[in-house]
Design an enzyme around this catalytic site. Structure first.
Site, PDB file in Angstrom:
ATOM      1  N   GLU A 124       0.821  -1.223   0.000  1.00 37.08           N
ATOM      2  CA  GLU A 124       0.000   0.000   0.000  1.00 37.08           C
ATOM      3  C   GLU A 124       0.854   1.272   0.000  1.00 37.08           C
ATOM      4  OE1 GLU A 124      -3.089   0.243   2.918  1.00 37.08           O
ATOM      5  OE2 GLU A 124      -4.005   1.947   1.918  1.00 37.08           O
ATOM      6  N   HIS A 210      -9.260   1.487  -1.719  1.00 44.59           N
ATOM      7  CA  HIS A 210     -10.415   1.943  -0.907  1.00 44.59           C
ATOM      8  C   HIS A 210     -11.056   3.248  -1.429  1.00 44.59           C
ATOM      9  CE1 HIS A 210      -7.234   4.075   1.344  1.00 44.59           C
ATOM     10  NE2 HIS A 210      -6.874   2.987   1.999  1.00 44.59           N
ATOM     11  N   ASN A 213     -12.060   6.685   0.462  1.00 41.89           N
ATOM     12  CA  ASN A 213     -11.186   6.962   1.609  1.00 41.89           C
ATOM     13  C   ASN A 213      -9.795   7.356   1.126  1.00 41.89           C
ATOM     14  OD1 ASN A 213     -12.935   4.226   2.754  1.00 41.89           O
ATOM     15  ND2 ASN A 213     -13.155   6.226   3.705  1.00 41.89           N
ATOM     16  N   ALA A 214      -9.279   8.445   1.695  1.00 42.36           N
ATOM     17  CA  ALA A 214      -7.969   8.987   1.349  1.00 42.36           C
ATOM     18  C   ALA A 214      -7.915   9.484  -0.102  1.00 42.36           C
ATOM     19  CB  ALA A 214      -6.849   7.982   1.630  1.00 42.36           C
ATOM     20  N   ASP A 268      -9.601  -3.985   4.890  1.00 40.75           N
ATOM     21  CA  ASP A 268      -8.565  -3.028   5.311  1.00 40.75           C
ATOM     22  C   ASP A 268      -8.355  -3.146   6.827  1.00 40.75           C
ATOM     23  OD1 ASP A 268      -6.617  -1.090   5.040  1.00 40.75           O
ATOM     24  OD2 ASP A 268      -7.996   0.595   5.068  1.00 40.75           O
ATOM     25  N   ALA A 302      -8.058   4.741  11.018  1.00 43.14           N
ATOM     26  CA  ALA A 302      -6.847   3.943  10.766  1.00 43.14           C
ATOM     27  C   ALA A 302      -7.196   2.488  10.501  1.00 43.14           C
ATOM     28  CB  ALA A 302      -5.905   4.059  11.960  1.00 43.14           C
TER      29      ALA A 302
HETATM   30  C1  LIG Z   1      -4.820   1.356   6.655  1.00 46.12           C
HETATM   31  C2  LIG Z   1      -5.230   2.677   6.117  1.00 46.12           C
HETATM   32  O1  LIG Z   1      -4.397   3.525   5.941  1.00 46.12           O
HETATM   33  N1  LIG Z   1      -6.500   2.857   5.869  1.00 46.12           N
HETATM   34  C3  LIG Z   1      -7.183   4.076   5.471  1.00 46.12           C
HETATM   35  C4  LIG Z   1      -6.778   5.271   6.322  1.00 46.12           C
HETATM   36  O2  LIG Z   1      -5.467   5.645   5.990  1.00 46.12           O
HETATM   37  C5  LIG Z   1      -7.697   6.474   6.108  1.00 46.12           C
HETATM   38  O3  LIG Z   1      -7.378   7.490   7.016  1.00 46.12           O
HETATM   39  C6  LIG Z   1      -9.145   6.037   6.334  1.00 46.12           C
HETATM   40  C7  LIG Z   1     -10.191   7.122   6.200  1.00 46.12           C
HETATM   41  O4  LIG Z   1     -10.004   7.923   5.107  1.00 46.12           O
HETATM   42  P1  LIG Z   1     -10.977   9.191   4.879  1.00 46.12           P
HETATM   43  O5  LIG Z   1     -10.888  10.011   6.126  1.00 46.12           O
HETATM   44  O6  LIG Z   1     -10.445   9.888   3.688  1.00 46.12           O
HETATM   45  O7  LIG Z   1     -12.355   8.656   4.667  1.00 46.12           O
HETATM   46  O8  LIG Z   1      -9.431   4.973   5.421  1.00 46.12           O
HETATM   47  C8  LIG Z   1      -8.654   3.802   5.672  1.00 46.12           C
HETATM   48  O9  LIG Z   1      -8.863   3.364   6.993  1.00 46.12           O
END
Ligand SMILES: CC(=O)N[C@@H]1[C@@H](O)[C@H](O)[C@@H](COP(=O)(O)O)O[C@@H]1O
Length: 367
Positions: A124, A210, A213-214, A268, A302
């Protein structure tokens, strides 16, 4: 082994009442091919393909990034007990010497019938965008680097199947073009806009890490990665179906937007999956888990504290049709990493990775 009278999930998404024949760990055509006459009465039960989780960092107090083969074995044992029979241990963003040890550690784990099978490794980090680092440590983030990747791939014995790349980072385009035939390149942890993501997809990155997310939200004048992925018919998208990462209405509508073929449910999960609320770690950072939600000290989510099987049940409870949810946890992830000829559905010739579950999808037995 013969599994009698179960309602077997078919490749067309229907259930059919039938017997399933297993010989030497594979599904075979008929009873005459079965030497071991053990019978399981599956009357009234659903018979599903074993689930395929291509993105998970850990469970039961262990993390793949610990580079500890004994801990990884415990993760795999837990996953199998939860109906996940194929699994890609997933690394976090860490320095290269640590990543090399992590990827090499998977080799020390020998196959075991009580454990999920490692079907590849998922890298990742570190080729992420600091702006969308999520729960990854910024100081270890690197620009996409072909030699760095190749060193890790060598250490893994060629087992890295998926690598996340932020397409808006310098060097991403070259990285994608150079490696697209060797590994699934997944767009993620990125501030990229629609044009940048669409261009990366044209270059050969047909997978998204994902979705939602992110990355940037989908806006009506800023369509972003989400619409670029929807517009690329080859693109598969991961979704974390734990009920915490994505609102149920968004989950339902994303299944409508992408259809039954392109969504890959993932857990995840981090090391708190299968554990009580408490304090844990992810990629060297402290994580607090309360009511199944895992967060860093600053509140950043996380990873999840659940299994892919629970994610599948969770999205069904949100209103996603059961067949679409099962496809998204079995066939689609298998296809996304090129192993659908071996696992992901219950037809003769494939591995006998089987979940028996009751009407409400409570697991009865995992084979
Ligand atoms: C293992 C990992 O890193 N997983 C990601 C995390 O990094 C991120 O902060 C979260 C929310 O993302 P968001 O706030 O953009 O929805 O999604 C996932 O848990």
């Amino acid at each position: 082994m013969i599994i009698r009278n179960g309602n077997v999930f078919q490749e067309d998404g229907t259930y059919r009442r039938m017997d399933l024949y297993v010989e030497n760990g594979r599904i075979v055509d008929c009873g005459t091919e079965v030497s071991e006459k053990e019978e399981i009465d599956a009357a009234g039960l659903k018979v599903l393909p074993g689930l395929v989780d291509i993105h998970s960092h850990g469970a039961v107090g262990h993390d793949f990034s610990d580079a500890d083969a004994t801990g990884l074995k415990e993760i795999l044992r837990y996953e199998k007990s939860q109906g996940i029979t194929s699994y890609c241990p997933t690394s976090m963003t860490l320095p290269i010497d640590m990543l090399i040890r992590i990827f090499a550690s998977a080799d020390a784990v020998k196959p075991d019938a009580d454990c999920a099978r490692i079907v590849g490794l998922n890298m990742e980090g570190p080729f992420l965008d600091p702006v969308k680092k999520g729960a990854h440590v910024e100081k270890y983030i690197r620009k996409p680097d072909i030699d760095f990747f190749r060193e890790c791939q060598k250490a893994s014995g060629g087992r890295i199947r998926v690598v996340t790349v932020a397409p808006n980072m310098e060097g991403a385009e070259t990285f994608i073009r150079e490696l697209k035939d060797d590994v699934v390149i997944s767009i993620g942890h990125t501030d990229a806009d629609y044009d940048c993501a669409a261009s990366a997809m044209k270059s050969g990155a047909h997978h998204v890490t994902h979705l939602y997310n992110a990355m940037n939200d989908m806006g009506h004048r800023a369509p972003g990665v989400v619409c670029a992925a929807a517009d690329d018919p080859e693109c598969m998208v991961e979704m974390i179906g734990d009920g915490i990462h994505i609102d149920p209405a968004v989950v339902r509508n994303t299944f409508r937007m992408f259809g039954e073929e392109r969504i890959v449910l993932i857990s995840d999960s981090m090391m708190a999956a299968g554990m009580a609320n408490g304090f844990y770690e992810l990629g060297g950072q402290k994580v607090t888990v309360k009511d199944r939600k895992a967060v860093l000290e600053d509140g950043t989510i996380a990873g999840s504290a659940t299994s892919l099987y629970e994610c599948m049940r969770c999205v069904i409870a949100m209103g996603v049709p059961e067949r679409a949810a099962v496809f998204a946890a079995t066939r689609n992830p298998a296809r996304s990493i090129g192993i659908y000829d071996e696992v992901g559905s219950l037809v003769p010739g494939k591995k006998a990775d089987i979940v028996l579950a009751d009407e409400k999808l409570n697991i009865v037995k995992v084979i």
